[in-house]
Design a protein around this motif. Structure first.
Motif, PDB file in Angstrom:
ATOM      1  N   LEU A  77     -33.080 -16.962  84.744  1.00 49.47           N
ATOM      2  CA  LEU A  77     -32.087 -15.960  85.114  1.00 49.47           C
ATOM      3  C   LEU A  77     -30.760 -16.644  85.428  1.00 49.47           C
ATOM      4  CD1 LEU A  77     -31.440 -13.001  85.932  1.00 49.47           C
ATOM      5  CD2 LEU A  77     -32.170 -13.606  88.233  1.00 49.47           C
ATOM      6  N   THR A  78     -29.702 -16.124  84.837  1.00 50.50           N
ATOM      7  CA  THR A  78     -28.370 -16.694  85.068  1.00 50.50           C
ATOM      8  C   THR A  78     -27.441 -15.752  85.807  1.00 50.50           C
ATOM      9  OG1 THR A  78     -27.682 -15.937  82.876  1.00 50.50           O
ATOM     10  CG2 THR A  78     -28.471 -18.205  83.061  1.00 50.50           C
ATOM     11  N   GLU A  79     -27.659 -14.434  85.710  1.00 55.43           N
ATOM     12  CA  GLU A  79     -26.711 -13.506  86.333  1.00 55.43           C
ATOM     13  C   GLU A  79     -27.340 -12.134  86.484  1.00 55.43           C
ATOM     14  OE1 GLU A  79     -22.990 -13.439  84.291  1.00 55.43           O
ATOM     15  OE2 GLU A  79     -22.301 -11.617  85.293  1.00 55.43           O
ATOM     16  N   ARG A  80     -26.988 -11.466  87.569  1.00 51.62           N
ATOM     17  CA  ARG A  80     -27.351 -10.061  87.780  1.00 51.62           C
ATOM     18  C   ARG A  80     -26.073  -9.232  87.784  1.00 51.62           C
ATOM     19  NH1 ARG A  80     -32.568  -9.181  89.532  1.00 51.62           N
ATOM     20  NH2 ARG A  80     -33.702 -11.042  90.233  1.00 51.62           N
ATOM     21  N   SER A  81     -26.105  -8.089  87.119  1.00 52.06           N
ATOM     22  CA  SER A  81     -24.915  -7.242  87.072  1.00 52.06           C
ATOM     23  C   SER A  81     -25.342  -5.805  86.798  1.00 52.06           C
ATOM     24  CB  SER A  81     -23.950  -7.733  85.988  1.00 52.06           C
ATOM     25  OG  SER A  81     -24.581  -7.715  84.718  1.00 52.06           O
ATOM     26  N   GLU A  82     -24.383  -4.943  86.570  1.00 47.59           N
ATOM     27  CA  GLU A  82     -24.647  -3.539  86.233  1.00 47.59           C
ATOM     28  C   GLU A  82     -23.827  -3.167  85.014  1.00 47.59           C
ATOM     29  OE1 GLU A  82     -23.609  -1.335  89.692  1.00 47.59           O
ATOM     30  OE2 GLU A  82     -25.573  -1.589  90.632  1.00 47.59           O
ATOM     31  N   ARG A  83     -24.375  -2.262  84.221  1.00 49.42           N
ATOM     32  CA  ARG A  83     -23.636  -1.762  83.063  1.00 49.42           C
ATOM     33  C   ARG A  83     -23.492  -0.250  83.181  1.00 49.42           C
ATOM     34  NH1 ARG A  83     -26.531   0.963  79.314  1.00 49.42           N
ATOM     35  NH2 ARG A  83     -28.812   0.753  79.353  1.00 49.42           N
ATOM     36  N   LEU A  84     -22.397   0.238  82.594  1.00 45.31           N
ATOM     37  CA  LEU A  84     -22.153   1.683  82.603  1.00 45.31           C
ATOM     38  C   LEU A  84     -22.927   2.329  81.466  1.00 45.31           C
ATOM     39  CD1 LEU A  84     -18.298   1.820  83.271  1.00 45.31           C
ATOM     40  CD2 LEU A  84     -20.122   2.526  84.819  1.00 45.31           C
ATOM     41  N   GLN A  85     -23.594   3.429  81.748  1.00 47.63           N
ATOM     42  CA  GLN A  85     -24.266   4.165  80.689  1.00 47.63           C
ATOM     43  C   GLN A  85     -23.441   5.390  80.311  1.00 47.63           C
ATOM     44  OE1 GLN A  85     -28.092   5.223  82.137  1.00 47.63           O
ATOM     45  NE2 GLN A  85     -27.320   6.449  83.840  1.00 47.63           N
ATOM     46  N   GLU A  86     -23.833   6.077  79.277  1.00 47.01           N
ATOM     47  CA  GLU A  86     -23.029   7.167  78.735  1.00 47.01           C
ATOM     48  C   GLU A  86     -22.810   8.292  79.744  1.00 47.01           C
ATOM     49  OE1 GLU A  86     -24.818   8.457  75.165  1.00 47.01           O
ATOM     50  OE2 GLU A  86     -24.428   6.585  74.065  1.00 47.01           O
ATOM     51  N   GLY A  87     -23.782   8.583  80.555  1.00 43.47           N
ATOM     52  CA  GLY A  87     -23.659   9.668  81.530  1.00 43.47           C
ATOM     53  C   GLY A  87     -22.773   9.342  82.712  1.00 43.47           C
ATOM     54  N   GLY A  88     -22.333   8.114  82.806  1.00 43.55           N
ATOM     55  CA  GLY A  88     -21.472   7.714  83.916  1.00 43.55           C
ATOM     56  C   GLY A  88     -22.175   6.930  84.990  1.00 43.55           C
ATOM     57  N   GLY A  89     -23.494   6.858  84.943  1.00 43.52           N
ATOM     58  CA  GLY A  89     -24.219   6.098  85.952  1.00 43.52           C
ATOM     59  C   GLY A  89     -24.202   4.619  85.658  1.00 43.52           C
ATOM     60  N   ARG A  90     -24.727   3.842  86.576  1.00 46.13           N
ATOM     61  CA  ARG A  90     -24.805   2.398  86.424  1.00 46.13           C
ATOM     62  C   ARG A  90     -26.257   1.960  86.367  1.00 46.13           C
ATOM     63  NH1 ARG A  90     -20.240  -0.541  87.389  1.00 46.13           N
ATOM     64  NH2 ARG A  90     -18.411   0.631  88.019  1.00 46.13           N
ATOM     65  N   VAL A  91     -26.536   1.053  85.449  1.00 45.43           N
ATOM     66  CA  VAL A  91     -27.890   0.553  85.249  1.00 45.43           C
ATOM     67  C   VAL A  91     -27.907  -0.933  85.589  1.00 45.43           C
ATOM     68  CG1 VAL A  91     -29.738   0.181  83.582  1.00 45.43           C
ATOM     69  CG2 VAL A  91     -28.313   2.240  83.446  1.00 45.43           C
ATOM     70  N   PRO A  92     -28.761  -1.371  86.496  1.00 40.72           N
ATOM     71  CA  PRO A  92     -28.839  -2.808  86.793  1.00 40.72           C
ATOM     72  C   PRO A  92     -29.386  -3.583  85.609  1.00 40.72           C
ATOM     73  CG  PRO A  92     -30.577  -1.616  87.948  1.00 40.72           C
ATOM     74  CD  PRO A  92     -29.686  -0.566  87.345  1.00 40.72           C
ATOM     75  N   GLN A  93     -28.795  -4.734  85.353  1.00 38.40           N
ATOM     76  CA  GLN A  93     -29.230  -5.566  84.241  1.00 38.40           C
ATOM     77  C   GLN A  93     -29.211  -7.018  84.657  1.00 38.40           C
ATOM     78  OE1 GLN A  93     -26.515  -5.104  80.953  1.00 38.40           O
ATOM     79  NE2 GLN A  93     -24.841  -6.113  82.018  1.00 38.40           N
ATOM     80  N   ILE A  94     -29.893  -7.836  83.896  1.00 36.35           N
ATOM     81  CA  ILE A  94     -29.957  -9.264  84.153  1.00 36.35           C
ATOM     82  C   ILE A  94     -29.585 -10.015  82.878  1.00 36.35           C
ATOM     83  CG2 ILE A  94     -31.670  -9.116  85.989  1.00 36.35           C
ATOM     84  CD1 ILE A  94     -33.814  -9.781  83.933  1.00 36.35           C
ATOM     85  N   GLN A  95     -29.070 -11.217  83.072  1.00 39.38           N
ATOM     86  CA  GLN A  95     -28.763 -12.081  81.930  1.00 39.38           C
ATOM     87  C   GLN A  95     -29.751 -13.239  81.929  1.00 39.38           C
ATOM     88  OE1 GLN A  95     -25.464 -14.870  82.038  1.00 39.38           O
ATOM     89  NE2 GLN A  95     -24.682 -14.030  80.113  1.00 39.38           N
ATOM     90  N   ILE A  96     -30.388 -13.456  80.807  1.00 37.35           N
ATOM     91  CA  ILE A  96     -31.412 -14.495  80.673  1.00 37.35           C
ATOM     92  C   ILE A  96     -30.939 -15.541  79.663  1.00 37.35           C
ATOM     93  CG2 ILE A  96     -33.790 -14.996  79.984  1.00 37.35           C
ATOM     94  CD1 ILE A  96     -33.674 -13.446  82.525  1.00 37.35           C
ATOM     95  N   PHE A  97     -31.056 -16.809  80.056  1.00 36.70           N
ATOM     96  CA  PHE A  97     -30.836 -17.886  79.093  1.00 36.70           C
ATOM     97  C   PHE A  97     -32.191 -18.232  78.488  1.00 36.70           C
ATOM     98  CE2 PHE A  97     -30.934 -22.370  77.935  1.00 36.70           C
ATOM     99  CZ  PHE A  97     -29.846 -22.449  77.098  1.00 36.70           C
ATOM    100  N   ARG A  98     -32.344 -17.974  77.198  1.00 38.13           N
ATOM    101  CA  ARG A  98     -33.625 -18.259  76.542  1.00 38.13           C
ATOM    102  C   ARG A  98     -33.520 -19.393  75.537  1.00 38.13           C
ATOM    103  NH1 ARG A  98     -34.644 -13.209  72.364  1.00 38.13           N
ATOM    104  NH2 ARG A  98     -32.548 -13.068  71.518  1.00 38.13           N
ATOM    105  N   GLY A  99     -32.298 -20.001  75.394  1.00 36.10           N
ATOM    106  CA  GLY A  99     -32.148 -21.145  74.508  1.00 36.10           C
ATOM    107  C   GLY A  99     -32.527 -20.825  73.075  1.00 36.10           C
TER     108      GLY A  99
END
Length: 545
Positions: A77-99
């Protein structure tokens, strides 16, 4: 206050001041505090991100929900963040380094948190450092050597893998020595013969004979390099990805490995320190997104010292003339205004001026006068570290002039008059009394100039800094100092990784690490100058009184 009114306990009544403090003082204090906090926050962010980029994180195996069902994925795991979805809500997401960029096309992947069904720290996984495509995350399977096959579960597997990597490093160093030193010298000798032949300094038959010998030597060196490379042939490492794909790497492709899940905290700390050491001494690889930054450190230090060498005498002499010899009048005031305004000129303008004046005018003139036999290939008529140092010297010149003038004006008038009264001339007074007394102030100007010059990037993009320089401006090849060569610079390195890299996510840790290194380098240079200034202060204090 009328005479009949009782005396007030407030001592500030009628003084125009507030008992709770001057509002403007509070405002300026607040602004200063805010600025300091912002600087501390920025430095803390760079420090935390820069150090964290070297820390070996644990590799986890995720069960990710996809359209085809659950799919395994290994990475960290490299980063935790949120992305905006079409309805306007926020979805938690993670960034993975898989090489394994050669397999997946990208080293990083974003996943919605809800896609991750299971997560575990699986032992055995290793982070394999390769010469191409960045690191690979694999479960080791076996190691093939000329002596036989070592399975991953064997006791001697790790020792055999380390021996193979050590052999590969020896082969790479010997090959680099042959190709860069020996073959490079051979190529330069052939080039000199061709130049001598073109200008008529050598007989064609004699040139052909010498060239034939050099070409024969060139073939021998190439054969020697191929023989050295053959020592690593026959070595193979096989590993397996989380989804079961077998990856085979040749021995010449492996640079190192580490198993973070099987190491304790101290071993991971030692690995972090080793990574920091390699970052400082190795050369960059893969478009600067892997490897170290040694050429950039070397270029930054040499350029900053050369800039200081040029700007110090020029700025001090100009300030002495303005303060001590020039007739104080309208013309001198105009000159001072121009010097102060020069400090506000955008640095890119200095870069354009340096390119036009130093490179295209001065450099081209030097080539015509002293290197005409090498034309049309330019020697000094192309961007290089000499022109970059002179350009930054002009950029920082106002800082040195202003600081030196202030230091000269701070010398007590009585000291000057005492020296003159003892029979000293004006120049003797300046040389032996005024300048030594002003040295701490002059050093302050030099420190400020070094701090600004070391961090400038815009002018360097035009007058010498490049993405990758194969040769250093100072080496063991005569004449040892190559002022015409292009060079790497930490500031330009940060710009290149941050805005020009094809894989911005992979370059992000190196950007933080390089930024931290640049700050530390400027800090070291400034601390050295401050130490010299403090010694001068003590010496002057003793001699003054």
């Amino acid at each position: 206050m009328s005479p009949s009114s009782p005396p007030s306990d407030n001592q500030f009544v009628g003084t125009g001041r507030s008992s709770k403090g001057e509002p403007w003082i509070w405002l300026t204090a607040g602004g200063l505090s805010l600025g300091i906090l912002m600087v501390i926050a920025l430095l803390s962010l760079i420090l935390a991100k820069g150090v964290a980029s070297f820390w070996p994180r644990q590799i986890v195996v995720l069960q990710v929900e996809t359209r085809d069902g659950l799919a395994p994925m290994a990475g960290y795991l490299t980063e935790r963040s949120e992305r905006l979805q079409e309805g306007g809500g926020r979805v938690p997401q993670i960034q993975i380094f898989r090489g394994n960029k050669d397999l997946y096309g990208e080293s990083f992947v974003y996943l919605d948190q809800e896609q991750v069904r299971e997560q575990e720290v699986a032992p055995g996984y290793m982070l394999v450092e390769r010469t191409e495509y960045g690191p690979a995350i694999l479960q080791p399977v076996q190691l093939v050597t000329p002596a036989g096959v070592q399975r991953a579960g064997d006791e001697a597997f790790e020792e055999a893998l380390r021996a193979m990597i050590s052999l590969n490093q020896e082969v790479r160093e010997e090959t680099r020595h042959i190709e860069r030193k020996l073959i490079g010298a051979n190529a330069r000798a052939i080039q000199e013969i061709e130049v001598d032949l073109r200008v008529g300094k050598i007989d064609p038959a004699q040139a052909a004979e010498k060239k034939a010998k050099l070409e024969k030597e060139f073939a021998r060196l190439q054969a020697a390099a191929a023989e050295v490379r053959s020592r690593i042939q026959g070595y193979q490492f096989e590993g397996e990805t989380a989804e079961g794909r077998v990856v085979t790497l040749q021995g010449s492709q492996l640079l190192g490995f580490f198993q973070p899940n099987d190491r304790n905290w101290f071993e991971r700390l030692w690995e972090m320190l080793c990574r920091m050491g390699r970052f400082l001494v190795e050369e960059p690889r893969e478009a600067n997104t892997e490897g170290g930054v040694y050429p950039a450190i070397f270029g930054t230090v040499v350029m900053t010292l050369a800039m200081t060498f040029f700007v110090t005498p020029l700025g001090v002499i100009a300030a002495i003339y303005l303060r001590e010899y020039a007739k104080q009048g309208t013309l001198v005031r105009i000159v001072r205004i121009c010097v102060n305004n020069l400090a506000g000129v955008p640095s890119i303008v200095f870069g354009v001026f340096g390119l036009a004046f130093f490179v295209y005018f001065v450099g081209a003139s030097l080539d015509e006068l002293f290197y005409a036999d090498k034309l049309p290939t330019p020697t000094f008529g192309t961007p290089g570290i000499l022109w970059a140092s002179l350009t930054l010297a002009l950029l920082t010149l106002p800082v040195v002039i202003v600081a030196t003038e202030e230091a000269l004006s701070a010398v007590p008038r009585g000291v000057r008059e005492a020296a003159l009264a003892c029979g000293a001339s004006k120049w003797q007074t300046i040389q032996r009394i005024v300048i030594p007394a002003s040295l701490p102030g002059i050093m302050t100007g030099i420190i400020l100039a070094m701090a600004r010059g070391a961090g400038e990037v815009a002018p360097l993009m035009l007058v010498g800094a490049v993405k990758l320089a194969p040769s250093l401006p100072i080496d063991d090849i005569a004449p040892f100092v190559h002022a015409e060569r292009k060079f790497m610079h930490l500031g330009f390195h940060i710009y290149d990784l941050g805005f020009q890299s094809p894989d911005a996510e992979a370059a992000k840790p190196i950007v933080y690490a390089t930024a931290l290194l640049l700050i530390l380098l400027v800090l070291v240079l400034n601390l050295t100058a401050i130490l010299i200034r403090n010694r001068l202060k003590k010496r002057f204090a003793v001699s003054q009184f």
